[in-house]
Design an enzyme around this catalytic site. Structure first.
Site, PDB file in Angstrom:
ATOM      1  N   CYS A 194      -0.916   6.698   9.599  1.00  0.00           N
ATOM      2  CA  CYS A 194       0.277   6.187  10.113  1.00  0.00           C
ATOM      3  C   CYS A 194      -0.024   4.903  10.932  1.00  0.00           C
ATOM      4  O   CYS A 194      -0.966   4.599  11.646  1.00  0.00           O
ATOM      5  CB  CYS A 194       1.053   7.217  11.080  1.00  0.00           C
ATOM      6  SG  CYS A 194       2.002   8.134  10.290  1.00  0.00           S
ATOM      7  N   GLU A 240       0.923  -1.176   0.152  1.00  0.00           N
ATOM      8  CA  GLU A 240      -0.017   0.011  -0.054  1.00  0.00           C
ATOM      9  C   GLU A 240       0.903   1.247  -0.094  1.00  0.00           C
ATOM     10  O   GLU A 240       2.111   1.208   0.759  1.00  0.00           O
ATOM     11  CB  GLU A 240      -0.854  -0.049   1.132  1.00  0.00           C
ATOM     12  CG  GLU A 240      -2.016  -1.396   1.256  1.00  0.00           C
ATOM     13  CD  GLU A 240      -2.847  -0.983   2.388  1.00  0.00           C
ATOM     14  OE1 GLU A 240      -4.021  -1.425   2.229  1.00  0.00           O
ATOM     15  OE2 GLU A 240      -2.334  -0.724   3.472  1.00  0.00           O
TER      16      GLU A 240
HETATM   17  N1  SAH Z   1       9.182   1.505  10.238  1.00  0.00           N
HETATM   18  C1  SAH Z   1       9.523   3.105  10.274  1.00  0.00           C
HETATM   19  C2  SAH Z   1       8.592   3.787   9.408  1.00  0.00           C
HETATM   20  C3  SAH Z   1       7.203   3.204   9.306  1.00  0.00           C
HETATM   21  S1  SAH Z   1       6.025   3.896  10.608  1.00  0.00           S
HETATM   22  C4  SAH Z   1       9.244   3.708  11.704  1.00  0.00           C
HETATM   23  O1  SAH Z   1       9.142   2.926  12.628  1.00  0.00           O
HETATM   24  O2  SAH Z   1       9.738   4.808  11.770  1.00  0.00           O
HETATM   25  C5  SAH Z   1       5.925   5.501  10.172  1.00  0.00           C
HETATM   26  C6  SAH Z   1       5.544   6.144  11.692  1.00  0.00           C
HETATM   27  O3  SAH Z   1       4.044   5.752  12.234  1.00  0.00           O
HETATM   28  C7  SAH Z   1       6.365   5.758  12.718  1.00  0.00           C
HETATM   29  O4  SAH Z   1       6.815   6.793  13.506  1.00  0.00           O
HETATM   30  C8  SAH Z   1       5.571   4.639  13.449  1.00  0.00           C
HETATM   31  O5  SAH Z   1       5.966   4.455  14.834  1.00  0.00           O
HETATM   32  C9  SAH Z   1       4.052   5.273  13.465  1.00  0.00           C
HETATM   33  N2  SAH Z   1       3.036   4.431  13.637  1.00  0.00           N
HETATM   34  C10 SAH Z   1       2.977   3.354  13.788  1.00  0.00           C
HETATM   35  N3  SAH Z   1       1.797   2.723  14.144  1.00  0.00           N
HETATM   36  C11 SAH Z   1       1.146   3.804  14.467  1.00  0.00           C
HETATM   37  C12 SAH Z   1      -0.238   4.134  14.793  1.00  0.00           C
HETATM   38  N4  SAH Z   1      -1.183   3.012  14.984  1.00  0.00           N
HETATM   39  N5  SAH Z   1      -0.679   5.328  15.056  1.00  0.00           N
HETATM   40  C13 SAH Z   1       0.050   6.264  14.933  1.00  0.00           C
HETATM   41  N6  SAH Z   1       1.459   6.271  14.378  1.00  0.00           N
HETATM   42  C14 SAH Z   1       2.027   4.863  14.034  1.00  0.00           C
END
Ligand code: SAH
Length: 348
Positions: free
Chosen positions: A335, A92
């Site tokens: 996110c 996605e």
């Molecule tokens: N693996 C990388 C990039 C992907 S996630 C990382 O960890 O940064 C992108 C962002 O979304 C990251 O900051 C992650 O922690 C956040 N994220 C993951 N799950 C989320 C959720 N349920 N709600 C809000 N942010 C979330």
């Protein structure tokens, strides 16, 4: 399976053209068709001779991304795309409309193996890394479909970019190449859960990107509960590597902090975060993200008033804290909500 030609660098294209016994100028022509015109088949490359086209068709596919479907948010116009890869995997990507332009969020892996407890991308583990061409292909497919110029790019979809390091660095160089799509590196954000050795390696790549660190906690104990990677690298190791990154590149980092009700959102936590970041940086930048719902997890987002209170507290520490406007939540495009749809829709 034939490899995708989008993954090749200009130098590799030059070598290929030489190997095929073609004149040198064909390399620039081919590169232009791929990365400027963004055609999806060799047969559209009308200024290439038939024998070259046949040789290319026999060895490569052009575009590894096929659009399966997309959903559009009724709230903010965000689109979430579902793309199929040549091996049947699905990924996605998201395209958002901001006042400063179009922002695209791409995936870097099929699934993820980092195991963050609030994130949907990791629920089925990691299937494989994406190739450079599969990352470029996501951006190109969205450009073709929307017919818009992309001004910002975030590597925040499925996957941990630093766990697919070589391809991600090659992708950043390619998408910012002036002979291709030429998205400025300053408009590219790479987000990582904090693979310390990779941050150290990235520091020497001389890239102008923004590095975003998914911090989510201000002490190791809480971080370990939320993110398994915290068991491997302590917050001090992580922030030391971030400081080294900043000293080398002079590029401001962003710290992402997902606010989970009752877990990490109290005023005391805000103070702890302020103290912590001030030990490493003057005026750190924090992006507060009220956690988005993931149906398999039972975390709840902090309510709006407490989010503002958290922000205010950080400002007392001279920390610049922004609150992320979550786009596309109604289509599970925000996110942490992206996932390997395949495994969900075709349970095995
Ligand atoms: N693996 C990388 C990039 C992907 S996630 C990382 O960890 O940064 C992108 C962002 O979304 C990251 O900051 C992650 O922690 C956040 N994220 C993951 N799950 C989320 C959720 N349920 N709600 C809000 N942010 C979330």
């Amino acid at each position: 399976m034939k490899p995708d030609i989008l993954s090749l660098s200009l130098d590799q294209i030059r070598d290929l053209i030489a190997e095929l016994g073609q004149p040198k100028f064909r390399a620039a022509q081919l590169y232009r068709w791929l990365h400027v015109s963004k055609v999806i088949s060799f047969r559209e490359m009308t200024n290439l001779p038939a024998n070259l086209i046949e040789a290319l068709v026999a060895r490569f596919i052009v575009d590894p991304i096929r659009m399966v479907t997309y959903q559009e948010s009724a709230v903010d116009g965000t689109r979430k795309y579902l793309f199929a890869l040549p091996d049947g995997n699905l990924i996605e990507s998201v395209r958002m409309i901001y006042h400063h332009g179009i922002s695209v969020c791409i995936s870097t892996q099929v699934g993820c193996r980092m195991g963050c407890t609030f994130c949907a991308s990791t629920l089925d583990g990691l299937s494989r890394n994406l190739t450079v061409g599969e990352m470029l292909g996501q951006v190109y497919a969205i450009i073709r479909h929307s017919n818009e110029r992309v001004s910002n790019l975030v590597l925040m979809g499925c996957g941990e970019p630093m766990d697919n390091y070589d391809n991600v660095v090659a992708f950043v160089r390619r998408i910012s190449d002036e002979n291709g799509e030429h998205i400025s590196q300053r408009s590219i954000t790479v987000s990582t859960c904090g693979l310390v050795p990779k941050i150290r390696q990235l520091k020497d790549e001389n890239l102008q990107i923004t590095l975003a660190i998914s911090l989510h906690a201000a002490d190791d104990e809480k971080r370990k509960m939320l993110m398994p990677i915290a068991k491997v690298y302590s917050i001090d190791e992580l922030l030391s590597a971030c400081r080294e990154y900043y000293d080398e590149n002079k590029r401001r980092l962003t710290f992402e902090y997902g606010l989970v009700r009752g877990e990490n959102d109290s005023q005391a936590y805000a103070e702890k975060l302020g103290d912590l970041l001030n030990r490493y940086f003057d005026h750190a930048h924090v992006n507060l993200i009220p956690i988005n719902p993931v149906k398999e997890r039972n975390y709840t987002a902090t309510d709006t008033a407490a989010v503002y209170a958290f922000q205010k507290k950080l400002e007392k520490f001279q920390i610049n804290a922004t609150i992320r406007r979550e786009m596309g939540r109604d289509i599970d495009g925000a996110c942490g909500q992206l996932r390997r749809r395949y495994s969900e829709e075709n349970p095995t």
